[in-house]
Enzyme design. Structure first.
Site, PDB file in Angstrom:
ATOM      1  N   ASN A 107       0.834  -1.197   0.000  1.00 52.85           N
ATOM      2  CA  ASN A 107       0.000   0.000   0.000  1.00 52.85           C
ATOM      3  C   ASN A 107       0.871   1.250   0.000  1.00 52.85           C
ATOM      4  O   ASN A 107       1.992   1.246   0.506  1.00 52.85           O
ATOM      5  CB  ASN A 107      -0.931   0.004   1.213  1.00 52.85           C
ATOM      6  CG  ASN A 107      -1.870  -1.180   1.201  1.00 52.85           C
ATOM      7  OD1 ASN A 107      -2.055  -1.813   0.163  1.00 52.85           O
ATOM      8  ND2 ASN A 107      -2.463  -1.495   2.342  1.00 52.85           N
ATOM      9  N   HIS A 124       6.013  -0.614  -2.822  1.00 48.65           N
ATOM     10  CA  HIS A 124       5.483   0.062  -4.019  1.00 48.65           C
ATOM     11  C   HIS A 124       5.560   1.580  -3.923  1.00 48.65           C
ATOM     12  O   HIS A 124       4.898   2.280  -4.685  1.00 48.65           O
ATOM     13  CB  HIS A 124       4.036  -0.385  -4.295  1.00 48.65           C
ATOM     14  CG  HIS A 124       3.939  -1.808  -4.764  1.00 48.65           C
ATOM     15  ND1 HIS A 124       2.759  -2.522  -4.799  1.00 48.65           N
ATOM     16  CD2 HIS A 124       4.898  -2.645  -5.233  1.00 48.65           C
ATOM     17  CE1 HIS A 124       3.005  -3.739  -5.261  1.00 48.65           C
ATOM     18  NE2 HIS A 124       4.293  -3.842  -5.519  1.00 48.65           N
ATOM     19  N   SER A 196      -4.214  -9.966  -2.524  1.00 50.36           N
ATOM     20  CA  SER A 196      -4.527 -11.074  -3.430  1.00 50.36           C
ATOM     21  C   SER A 196      -3.292 -11.922  -3.694  1.00 50.36           C
ATOM     22  O   SER A 196      -3.390 -12.982  -4.307  1.00 50.36           O
ATOM     23  CB  SER A 196      -5.088 -10.528  -4.747  1.00 50.36           C
ATOM     24  OG  SER A 196      -4.171  -9.611  -5.323  1.00 50.36           O
ATOM     25  N   ALA A 239      -9.784  -8.056   7.809  1.00 52.72           N
ATOM     26  CA  ALA A 239      -8.548  -7.744   8.531  1.00 52.72           C
ATOM     27  C   ALA A 239      -8.887  -7.129   9.887  1.00 52.72           C
ATOM     28  O   ALA A 239      -8.261  -7.466  10.905  1.00 52.72           O
ATOM     29  CB  ALA A 239      -7.707  -6.777   7.704  1.00 52.72           C
TER      30      ALA A 239
HETATM   31  P1  OAD Z   1      -5.841  -6.521  -4.463  1.00 56.86           P
HETATM   32  O1  OAD Z   1      -6.977  -5.618  -4.798  1.00 56.86           O
HETATM   33  O2  OAD Z   1      -5.217  -7.299  -5.553  1.00 56.86           O
HETATM   34  O3  OAD Z   1      -6.303  -7.559  -3.350  1.00 56.86           O
HETATM   35  C1  OAD Z   1      -6.974  -7.139  -2.210  1.00 56.86           C
HETATM   36  C2  OAD Z   1      -7.257  -8.370  -1.379  1.00 56.86           C
HETATM   37  O4  OAD Z   1      -7.832  -7.940  -0.168  1.00 56.86           O
HETATM   38  C3  OAD Z   1      -8.225  -9.364  -2.012  1.00 56.86           C
HETATM   39  O5  OAD Z   1      -7.667 -10.660  -1.911  1.00 56.86           O
HETATM   40  C4  OAD Z   1      -9.490  -9.249  -1.166  1.00 56.86           C
HETATM   41  O6  OAD Z   1     -10.169 -10.477  -1.050  1.00 56.86           O
HETATM   42  C5  OAD Z   1      -8.921  -8.815   0.157  1.00 56.86           C
HETATM   43  N1  OAD Z   1      -9.815  -8.006   0.994  1.00 56.86           N
HETATM   44  C6  OAD Z   1     -10.708  -7.060   0.633  1.00 56.86           C
HETATM   45  N2  OAD Z   1     -11.276  -6.493   1.701  1.00 56.86           N
HETATM   46  C7  OAD Z   1     -10.729  -7.098   2.797  1.00 56.86           C
HETATM   47  C8  OAD Z   1     -10.888  -6.931   4.193  1.00 56.86           C
HETATM   48  N3  OAD Z   1     -11.733  -6.040   4.705  1.00 56.86           N
HETATM   49  N4  OAD Z   1     -10.140  -7.714   5.002  1.00 56.86           N
HETATM   50  C9  OAD Z   1      -9.287  -8.642   4.498  1.00 56.86           C
HETATM   51  N5  OAD Z   1      -9.092  -8.834   3.181  1.00 56.86           N
HETATM   52  C10 OAD Z   1      -9.793  -8.067   2.334  1.00 56.86           C
HETATM   53  O7  OAD Z   1      -4.769  -5.621  -3.681  1.00 56.86           O
HETATM   54  P2  OAD Z   1      -3.216  -5.922  -3.430  1.00 56.86           P
HETATM   55  O8  OAD Z   1      -2.975  -7.352  -3.179  1.00 56.86           O
HETATM   56  O9  OAD Z   1      -2.784  -4.935  -2.424  1.00 56.86           O
HETATM   57  O10 OAD Z   1       0.207  -2.097  -7.182  1.00 56.86           O
HETATM   58  O11 OAD Z   1      -2.625  -5.531  -4.835  1.00 56.86           O
HETATM   59  C11 OAD Z   1      -1.226  -5.526  -5.003  1.00 56.86           C
HETATM   60  C12 OAD Z   1      -0.824  -4.428  -5.941  1.00 56.86           C
HETATM   61  O12 OAD Z   1      -1.612  -4.492  -7.136  1.00 56.86           O
HETATM   62  C13 OAD Z   1      -1.089  -3.025  -5.422  1.00 56.86           C
HETATM   63  O13 OAD Z   1      -0.072  -2.562  -4.566  1.00 56.86           O
HETATM   64  C14 OAD Z   1      -1.139  -2.219  -6.677  1.00 56.86           C
HETATM   65  C15 OAD Z   1      -1.964  -3.147  -7.534  1.00 56.86           C
HETATM   66  O14 OAD Z   1      -1.765  -3.041  -8.895  1.00 56.86           O
HETATM   67  C16 OAD Z   1       0.591  -0.968  -7.758  1.00 56.86           C
HETATM   68  O15 OAD Z   1      -0.150  -0.039  -7.977  1.00 56.86           O
HETATM   69  C17 OAD Z   1       2.035  -0.972  -8.138  1.00 56.86           C
END
Ligand code: OAD
Length: 250
Positions: A107, A124, A196, A239
């Site tokens: 984040n 990032h 994710s 979370a």
């Molecule tokens: P994602 O949007 O890919 O994944 C978010 C995850 O959080 C998903 O698996 C959801 O199921 C989960 N989720 C949603 N709400 C939740 C909650 N309240 N409690 C627990 N889990 C929850 O986001 P990231 O994995 O952060 O990169 O994505 C990684 C990167 O992809 C980001 O940093 C960004 C993006 O492209 C850049 O911009 C470079």
């Protein structure tokens, strides 16, 4: 359940069933957009995700379109830090800070620091910072957008500024990545929260930690494990609820 992966993940209801919040266990957390979801900052993938709703936007923010996409970068990321500050850290951020967990975050919202966590390894980059578009100039500093005003020209060379974020097609800062890898290799428990675990190289930290002997635990609202599931344990829930309960159990 993934039909290609018929083994059901073990799914304890409480994080404290598998990870003691005792201050002795070395815990590293890799966090993603899900931990900031309850602050209203949105996720990228899945229902309501920024990329899900705007696949063209994901492409348009790629580094291959620099410098033409700089105004779009500001449109997407410019106000994020100010919105995060207005919302404040979530119970999930606060719980990780209370437990003294080392944070590696994908984040860019600064909410782990706001919650008092240290160290916070921002793989990032940060929406709180800007840098000169011209790498040879090298200027970087606080983004004026973080306090609600558009960024002026670079104070060193007068050129345009860009958010100090890692765009698709760009490499991570090697020193930041080295710090993340070292943290992943030196923990007892590697906790992924609200990610994710889709994006490289951040997702590689899970097998790196696992190969180094850490218990790898995933906290997510989604009960579908990622393909080639690298985790030992999944705790399903928000979370905020899972981490707050963990602190209460400790
Ligand atoms: P994602 O949007 O890919 O994944 C978010 C995850 O959080 C998903 O698996 C959801 O199921 C989960 N989720 C949603 N709400 C939740 C909650 N309240 N409690 C627990 N889990 C929850 O986001 P990231 O994995 O952060 O990169 O994505 C990684 C990167 O992809 C980001 O940093 C960004 C993006 O492209 C850049 O911009 C470079």
């Amino acid at each position: 359940m993934d039909p290609m992966n018929p083994t059901p993940p073990s799914a304890p209801t409480r994080l404290s069933d598998v990870v003691p919040a005792d201050g002795q266990t070395r815990i590293v957390a890799l966090t993603g957009a899900g931990i900031s979801a309850s602050a209203g900052l949105g996720t990228f993938r899945g229902p309501g995700g920024l990329w899900t709703g705007n696949p063209d936007l994901e492409e348009a923010l790629h580094a291959r379109y620099l410098p033409g996409n700089v105004p779009l970068l500001w449109q997407v990321w410019g106000g994020l830090r100010a919105r995060a500050q207005a919302a404040g850290p979530t119970p999930g951020h606060r719980a990780l800070a209370v437990c003294g967990t080392t944070i590696i975050t994908q984040n860019v919202d600064g909410l782990h620091q706001d919650a008092g966590s240290a160290p916070v390894i921002e793989v990032h980059g940060s929406a709180a910072r800007s840098r000169c578009l011209d790498r040879r100039c090298g200027w970087h500093g606080q983004s004026a957008y973080a306090v609600g005003a558009p960024d002026p020209p670079c104070p060193r060379c007068g050129g345009p500024q860009r958010p100090d974020l890692v765009l698709f097609g760009e490499s991570l800062d090697p020193l930041v990545w080295a710090a993340a890898e070292t943290a992943a290799q030196c923990c007892d428990v590697f906790l992924a929260v609200g990610t994710s675990a889709f994006v490289t190289p951040a997702k590689w930290l899970v097998p790196i930690a696992r190969d180094a002997g850490a218990l790898c635990v995933n906290v997510n609202i989604d009960d579908m494990p990622p393909p080639a599931d690298p985790f030992h344990v999944h705790v399903i829930g928000t979370a905020d609820s899972v981490l707050s309960q963990w602190v209460a159990d400790g």
